[in-house]
Motif scaffolding. Structure first.
Motif, PDB file in Angstrom:
ATOM      1  N   THR A 257       0.846  -1.194   0.000  1.00  0.00           N
ATOM      2  CA  THR A 257       0.000   0.000   0.000  1.00  0.00           C
ATOM      3  C   THR A 257       0.878   1.239   0.000  1.00  0.00           C
ATOM      4  O   THR A 257       1.813   1.346   0.794  1.00  0.00           O
ATOM      5  CB  THR A 257      -0.919   0.019   1.231  1.00  0.00           C
ATOM      6  N   GLU A 258       0.583   2.190  -0.928  1.00  0.00           N
ATOM      7  CA  GLU A 258       1.336   3.443  -1.041  1.00  0.00           C
ATOM      8  C   GLU A 258       0.351   4.620  -1.042  1.00  0.00           C
ATOM      9  O   GLU A 258      -0.807   4.482  -1.465  1.00  0.00           O
ATOM     10  CB  GLU A 258       2.169   3.486  -2.324  1.00  0.00           C
ATOM     11  N   SER A 259       0.827   5.765  -0.566  1.00  0.00           N
ATOM     12  CA  SER A 259       0.027   6.985  -0.588  1.00  0.00           C
ATOM     13  C   SER A 259       0.963   8.143  -0.941  1.00  0.00           C
ATOM     14  O   SER A 259       1.604   8.726  -0.082  1.00  0.00           O
ATOM     15  CB  SER A 259      -0.642   7.223   0.777  1.00  0.00           C
ATOM     16  N   PHE A 260       1.063   8.450  -2.272  1.00  0.00           N
ATOM     17  CA  PHE A 260       1.990   9.471  -2.738  1.00  0.00           C
ATOM     18  C   PHE A 260       1.380  10.864  -2.642  1.00  0.00           C
ATOM     19  O   PHE A 260       0.174  11.047  -2.807  1.00  0.00           O
ATOM     20  CB  PHE A 260       2.383   9.207  -4.202  1.00  0.00           C
ATOM     21  N   GLY A 262       2.227  13.107  -4.827  1.00  0.00           N
ATOM     22  CA  GLY A 262       2.019  13.381  -6.241  1.00  0.00           C
ATOM     23  C   GLY A 262       1.703  12.100  -6.968  1.00  0.00           C
ATOM     24  O   GLY A 262       1.919  11.000  -6.452  1.00  0.00           O
ATOM     25  N   ALA A 263       1.196  12.182  -8.193  1.00  0.00           N
ATOM     26  CA  ALA A 263       0.844  10.992  -8.954  1.00  0.00           C
ATOM     27  C   ALA A 263       2.104  10.211  -9.317  1.00  0.00           C
ATOM     28  O   ALA A 263       3.176  10.781  -9.512  1.00  0.00           O
ATOM     29  CB  ALA A 263       0.093  11.384 -10.222  1.00  0.00           C
ATOM     30  N   GLY A 264       1.994   8.883  -9.409  1.00  0.00           N
ATOM     31  CA  GLY A 264       3.134   8.063  -9.782  1.00  0.00           C
ATOM     32  C   GLY A 264       2.767   6.596  -9.855  1.00  0.00           C
ATOM     33  O   GLY A 264       1.629   6.206  -9.553  1.00  0.00           O
ATOM     34  N   ASN A 265       3.721   5.762 -10.269  1.00  0.00           N
ATOM     35  CA  ASN A 265       3.522   4.321 -10.374  1.00  0.00           C
ATOM     36  C   ASN A 265       4.204   3.625  -9.201  1.00  0.00           C
ATOM     37  O   ASN A 265       5.266   4.045  -8.743  1.00  0.00           O
ATOM     38  CB  ASN A 265       4.113   3.790 -11.680  1.00  0.00           C
ATOM     39  N   ALA A 266       3.593   2.556  -8.740  1.00  0.00           N
ATOM     40  CA  ALA A 266       4.156   1.783  -7.630  1.00  0.00           C
ATOM     41  C   ALA A 266       3.633   0.362  -7.707  1.00  0.00           C
ATOM     42  O   ALA A 266       2.661   0.080  -8.417  1.00  0.00           O
ATOM     43  CB  ALA A 266       3.794   2.412  -6.283  1.00  0.00           C
ATOM     44  N   GLY A 267       4.294  -0.532  -6.993  1.00  0.00           N
ATOM     45  CA  GLY A 267       3.853  -1.921  -6.976  1.00  0.00           C
ATOM     46  C   GLY A 267       4.866  -2.828  -6.313  1.00  0.00           C
ATOM     47  O   GLY A 267       5.555  -2.440  -5.371  1.00  0.00           O
ATOM     48  N   ILE A 268       5.021  -4.056  -6.868  1.00  0.00           N
ATOM     49  CA  ILE A 268       5.844  -5.105  -6.260  1.00  0.00           C
ATOM     50  C   ILE A 268       6.749  -5.681  -7.342  1.00  0.00           C
ATOM     51  O   ILE A 268       6.292  -6.019  -8.432  1.00  0.00           O
ATOM     52  CB  ILE A 268       4.949  -6.226  -5.679  1.00  0.00           C
ATOM     53  N   SER A 286       9.041  -9.247 -16.620  1.00  0.00           N
ATOM     54  CA  SER A 286       8.715 -10.372 -15.736  1.00  0.00           C
ATOM     55  C   SER A 286       9.081 -10.075 -14.287  1.00  0.00           C
ATOM     56  O   SER A 286       8.640 -10.780 -13.381  1.00  0.00           O
ATOM     57  CB  SER A 286       9.452 -11.631 -16.210  1.00  0.00           C
ATOM     58  N   ASP A 287       9.910  -9.032 -14.050  1.00  0.00           N
ATOM     59  CA  ASP A 287      10.262  -8.658 -12.680  1.00  0.00           C
ATOM     60  C   ASP A 287       9.124  -7.926 -11.974  1.00  0.00           C
ATOM     61  O   ASP A 287       9.150  -7.771 -10.751  1.00  0.00           O
ATOM     62  CB  ASP A 287      11.502  -7.757 -12.674  1.00  0.00           C
ATOM     63  N   ARG A 288       8.133  -7.426 -12.740  1.00  0.00           N
ATOM     64  CA  ARG A 288       7.007  -6.693 -12.139  1.00  0.00           C
ATOM     65  C   ARG A 288       5.898  -7.680 -11.802  1.00  0.00           C
ATOM     66  O   ARG A 288       5.232  -8.211 -12.683  1.00  0.00           O
ATOM     67  CB  ARG A 288       6.488  -5.634 -13.120  1.00  0.00           C
ATOM     68  N   LEU A 289       5.692  -7.920 -10.512  1.00  0.00           N
ATOM     69  CA  LEU A 289       4.606  -8.817 -10.101  1.00  0.00           C
ATOM     70  C   LEU A 289       3.266  -8.085 -10.103  1.00  0.00           C
ATOM     71  O   LEU A 289       2.239  -8.653 -10.485  1.00  0.00           O
ATOM     72  CB  LEU A 289       4.896  -9.380  -8.709  1.00  0.00           C
ATOM     73  N   ALA A 290       3.268  -6.840  -9.657  1.00  0.00           N
ATOM     74  CA  ALA A 290       2.032  -6.049  -9.634  1.00  0.00           C
ATOM     75  C   ALA A 290       2.410  -4.575  -9.606  1.00  0.00           C
ATOM     76  O   ALA A 290       3.351  -4.189  -8.924  1.00  0.00           O
ATOM     77  CB  ALA A 290       1.184  -6.404  -8.413  1.00  0.00           C
ATOM     78  N   TYR A 291       1.709  -3.748 -10.408  1.00  0.00           N
ATOM     79  CA  TYR A 291       1.934  -2.301 -10.333  1.00  0.00           C
ATOM     80  C   TYR A 291       0.752  -1.582 -10.953  1.00  0.00           C
ATOM     81  O   TYR A 291      -0.013  -2.144 -11.740  1.00  0.00           O
ATOM     82  CB  TYR A 291       3.241  -1.904 -11.020  1.00  0.00           C
ATOM     83  N   ALA A 292       0.591  -0.310 -10.567  1.00  0.00           N
ATOM     84  CA  ALA A 292      -0.503   0.501 -11.103  1.00  0.00           C
ATOM     85  C   ALA A 292      -0.165   1.980 -10.909  1.00  0.00           C
ATOM     86  O   ALA A 292       0.743   2.340 -10.146  1.00  0.00           O
ATOM     87  CB  ALA A 292      -1.819   0.164 -10.407  1.00  0.00           C
ATOM     88  N   SER A 297      -2.142  12.144  -3.712  1.00  0.00           N
ATOM     89  CA  SER A 297      -2.795  12.137  -2.394  1.00  0.00           C
ATOM     90  C   SER A 297      -3.817  11.018  -2.252  1.00  0.00           C
ATOM     91  O   SER A 297      -4.773  11.117  -1.481  1.00  0.00           O
ATOM     92  CB  SER A 297      -3.475  13.498  -2.133  1.00  0.00           C
ATOM     93  N   GLN A 298      -3.620   9.946  -2.989  1.00  0.00           N
ATOM     94  CA  GLN A 298      -4.524   8.796  -2.901  1.00  0.00           C
ATOM     95  C   GLN A 298      -3.746   7.562  -2.420  1.00  0.00           C
ATOM     96  O   GLN A 298      -2.601   7.356  -2.822  1.00  0.00           O
ATOM     97  CB  GLN A 298      -5.146   8.490  -4.270  1.00  0.00           C
ATOM     98  N   ALA A 299      -4.392   6.770  -1.603  1.00  0.00           N
ATOM     99  CA  ALA A 299      -3.787   5.522  -1.136  1.00  0.00           C
ATOM    100  C   ALA A 299      -4.250   4.389  -2.034  1.00  0.00           C
ATOM    101  O   ALA A 299      -5.445   4.252  -2.302  1.00  0.00           O
ATOM    102  CB  ALA A 299      -4.176   5.236   0.307  1.00  0.00           C
ATOM    103  N   SER A 300      -3.286   3.579  -2.534  1.00  0.00           N
ATOM    104  CA  SER A 300      -3.608   2.446  -3.412  1.00  0.00           C
ATOM    105  C   SER A 300      -2.885   1.203  -2.901  1.00  0.00           C
ATOM    106  O   SER A 300      -1.758   1.268  -2.418  1.00  0.00           O
ATOM    107  CB  SER A 300      -3.161   2.730  -4.850  1.00  0.00           C
TER     108      SER A 300
END
Length: 337
Positions: A257-260, A262-268, A286-292, A297-300
């Motif tokens: 879970t991340e809460s930036f 500013g807007a950006g990409n994050a994951g595992i 193939s190294d990216r298991l999950a990202y969005a 200012s939103q928690a994802s």
């Protein structure tokens, strides 16, 4: 005029006058004197039949002797090229020939498996004959011993059954209530009862603590909520960021879970080598298991489940942006199967 056979010295001439022969004889004697003087000089230059020399007078003898070992030199068996291990052999061992050379062995091992006739064992025939008279008594005692052993075994079996039931009851209690104990308490209970706790490997961390100074896109966390079992090893590094190393093959569930601000990409990411590159931009997909994409200012929360192998390294991987509230950041990984 005739001469001698070997040195050609003039001989007397019977037809010549005496005065002529006198002069010839003088010449012959002078020649003979010269020959004898030459022979004497040669003899004088020879060594006596019985004589000695010092070592220094014999060419290269001192050098050759220096290259030889002294007569007092001693050796161990292990100094021989085809002997090995003799120096450390136990008392009573002997050397046997093997494919590797001479090696130490106990006499029994050297003989190997073998047998003997009864007649070859001193006193055995008489000892067996003496035992024959006691056969009846021995049989009776053996039967009694067997009966006592059976009775004792039955008592032990009853006690063992009761103990097993008690242990099983405690085991089920521990497995059922494992979630109510801390990791240290579960480990102690497991040690006491000889069982593994019911809970599988589980790590939960939260509270964002920036990124690694070298791995600038790998999240760090300042708070460890839980770290149970030995399936996962969590490591926090000031330079490398946070990492979760898989110790056992299995099915794992991972969420981040991340809460930036500013807007950006994050994951595992898994086993990524591009740790200073934003997750959306790494070249090995193939190294990216999950990202969005994460709005400002939103928690994802990003989630992935699947098989992981021992040695895999899992990380919270993002674009390296700042957070609105550090306590909204969280990472959880658990082995589920």
């Amino acid at each position: 005029m005739s001469t001698t056979t070997h040195f050609n010295l003039p001989k007397p001439d019977e037809t010549a006058d005496v005065d002529e022969e006198f002069i010839r004889l003088q010449g012959t004697l002078d020649l003979l004197d010269a020959i004898l003087k030459s022979l004497q000089d040669l003899v004088n230059g020879k060594a006596a039949t019985s004589h000695t020399h010092s070592i220094a007078q014999i060419t290269d003898l001192a050098t050759q002797l220096a290259a030889k070992m002294p007569a007092s030199q001693t050796f161990k068996l292990d100094d021989l090229t085809d002997v090995s291990g003799a120096d450390g052999a136990a008392t009573g061992y002997l050397l046997i020939k093997s494919a590797l050379g001479w090696v130490p062995s106990s006499p029994i091992a050297a003989l190997g498996a073998h047998g003997h006739l009864i007649s070859e064992i001193t006193g055995l025939v008489d000892a067996l004959a003496a035992k024959a008279g006691a056969a009846t008594t021995t049989s009776a005692l053996a039967l009694k011993a067997d009966a006592d052993a059976v009775a004792a075994a039955l008592v032990l079996k009853a006690n063992a059954s009761a103990l097993a039931a008690a242990v099983d009851e405690q085991t089920q209690m521990v497995r059922k209530d494992a979630q109510t104990f801390s990791g240290a308490e579960q480990a102690q209970i497991a040690t006491n009862l000889g069982i593994a706790p019911g809970q599988r490997g589980f790590v939960e961390v939260d509270t964002a603590n920036g990124y690694g100074s070298t791995n600038t896109k790998i999240r760090r966390f300042s708070n460890v909520v839980a770290n149970e079992g030995d399936d996962i090893t969590y490591t926090d590094s000031e330079t490398l960021g946070g990492s979760f190393t898989i110790e056992k093959d299995g099915i794992y569930s991972v969420s981040s879970t991340e809460s930036f601000s500013g807007a950006g990409n994050a994951g595992i990411s898994r086993n990524s080598t591009e740790l200073s590159t934003g997750l959306a931009s790494i070249t090995n997909y193939s190294d990216r298991l999950a990202y969005a994409y994460n709005g400002a200012s939103q928690a994802s929360t990003y989630h992935w489940s699947g098989f992981l192998s021992a040695g895999d390294v899992i990380r919270a991987h993002s674009d390296g942006g700042g957070v609105t509230l550090a306590t909204r950041t969280k990472f959880t990984i658990v082995r589920t199967g």
